[in-house]
Design an enzyme around this catalytic site. Structure first.
Site, short mmCIF file in Angstrom:
data_model
loop_
_atom_site.label_atom_id
_atom_site.label_comp_id
_atom_site.label_asym_id
_atom_site.label_seq_id
_atom_site.Cartn_x
_atom_site.Cartn_y
_atom_site.Cartn_z
CB CYS A 64 1.59 -3.60 5.03
SG CYS A 64 -0.01 -4.21 5.64
CG HIS A 101 -0.29 -0.03 2.55
ND1 HIS A 101 0.54 0.95 3.01
CD2 HIS A 101 -0.37 -0.96 3.55
CE1 HIS A 101 0.94 0.66 4.23
NE2 HIS A 101 0.42 -0.50 4.59
#
Length: 324
Positions: A299, A277
């Site tokens: 992430c 992301h």
């Protein structure tokens, strides 16, 4: 100096416009657990800020720290934000840096430390880039003046001006280039954790590489929920979320069967929600500086412009290989 402040103002506006003071870069902004009276006092200071009464807001924060010294870290952080706010006609980036640096030094365990380190890094980084641009703009102006008085060098000087102008444009737009004409051409995303590098590949050919930030505990594969580790193994992009709190999240198919087996043997949950992301909404102004620290919860993070490129080039089903 005036041009430098204008440039820094433009960058900081990306952060401040449309928000009331500061959401945290990562989840978990519940750093303040004071009573209702203390919360009300903080709200007064914030309301003064949103009304444009910046000096009054700063005065209120001074009163807060005198009355609630245990919340000095939050006060320093929010005062630093006000000093750096571009619409504050008395803004002072040195005072802003002073607030963030004092927080880092005096409150090493503060939940605001990571955001403060990022603010210090970003302000210094922006200032350095702006000085480079200002120097080149000064060169351009000097050359333009020479053009007026030295007609016999017009062609050579004009070429130099055009080169310098192109360098400035490249610095401003290098992160905005998209590969729209190659939509969906990537068949593999290679993530090399130790190198902090993500590479888009198509049929063995490198399309583009990106600097990345990982989970706050980056060494070793993810084993359980909440360990802040980035997984290692072979996965794929199996979904995407355009409405994510982090700009355009691409979901990675963690956990795979090996991950589940390891978690069962350890008697823990393997966790999930591993994404590639961009930066948290409202913080796109951080840009490349975000990769200076590992700030995610496991992430893989790139800039907002970069995740748009990756999302355009890598459709669902694209293989994701994450190496140590």
């Amino acid at each position: 100096m005036a041009k430098q402040q204008i440039r820094m103002g433009e960058l900081f506006c990306r952060f401040f416009v449309g928000i009331v003071l500061v959401p945290m870069l990562v989840s978990g902004c519940g750093h303040f657990n004071g009573g209702s009276q203390a919360r009300a006092t903080f709200k007064e200071a914030n309301d003064l800020f949103t009304q444009g009464n910046y000096n009054a807001s700063l005065d209120k924060y001074e009163q807060i720290v005198a009355k609630y010294p245990a919340r000095g870290d939050r006060v320093l952080f929010e005062m630093g934000i006000i000093y750096a706010y571009p619409k504050n006609e008395h803004k002072d980036y040195q005072k802003a840096l002073g607030c963030f640096q004092k927080l880092i030094q005096d409150y090493p365990e503060s939940g605001y430390r990571q955001e403060s380190e990022m603010m210090v890094f970003t302000i210094n980084n922006v200032a350095l880039k702006d000085r480079t641009i200002a120097t080149q703009q000064a060169q351009i102006e000097t050359l333009r003046q020479e053009l007026e008085s030295r007609g016999n060098e017009v062609t050579a000087l004009q070429k130099t001006i055009e080169t310098l102008e192109q360098e400035i444009r490249n610095k401003e737009t290098e992160k905005l280039k998209l590969f729209a004409s190659r939509k969906g051409t990537a068949d593999k995303i290679l993530v090399e954790k130790q190198a902090r590098r993500l590479t888009l590949m198509s049929k063995g050919e490198v399309l583009k590489t990106y600097r990345i930030a990982l989970g706050g505990n980056p060494v070793g594969p993810k084993e359980r929920q909440g360990d802040n580790k980035t997984p290692e193994g072979i996965y794929s992009i199996d979904a995407r979320n355009k409405d994510s709190r982090y700009h355009l999240s691409l979901h990675v198919s963690y956990p795979n069967e090996r991950d589940r087996k390891r978690a069962r043997e350890l008697g823990v949950s393997p966790g999930g929600d591993i994404m590639i992301h961009g930066i948290k909404n409202g913080f796109s102004w951080v840009g490349d500086a975000h990769a200076g620290v590992d700030w995610t919860q496991g992430c893989i993070a790139v800039t907002d412009e970069e995740i748009e490129e990756i999302g355009t080039l890598a459709p669902n089903g694209t293989t994701v290989e994450i190496r140590p």
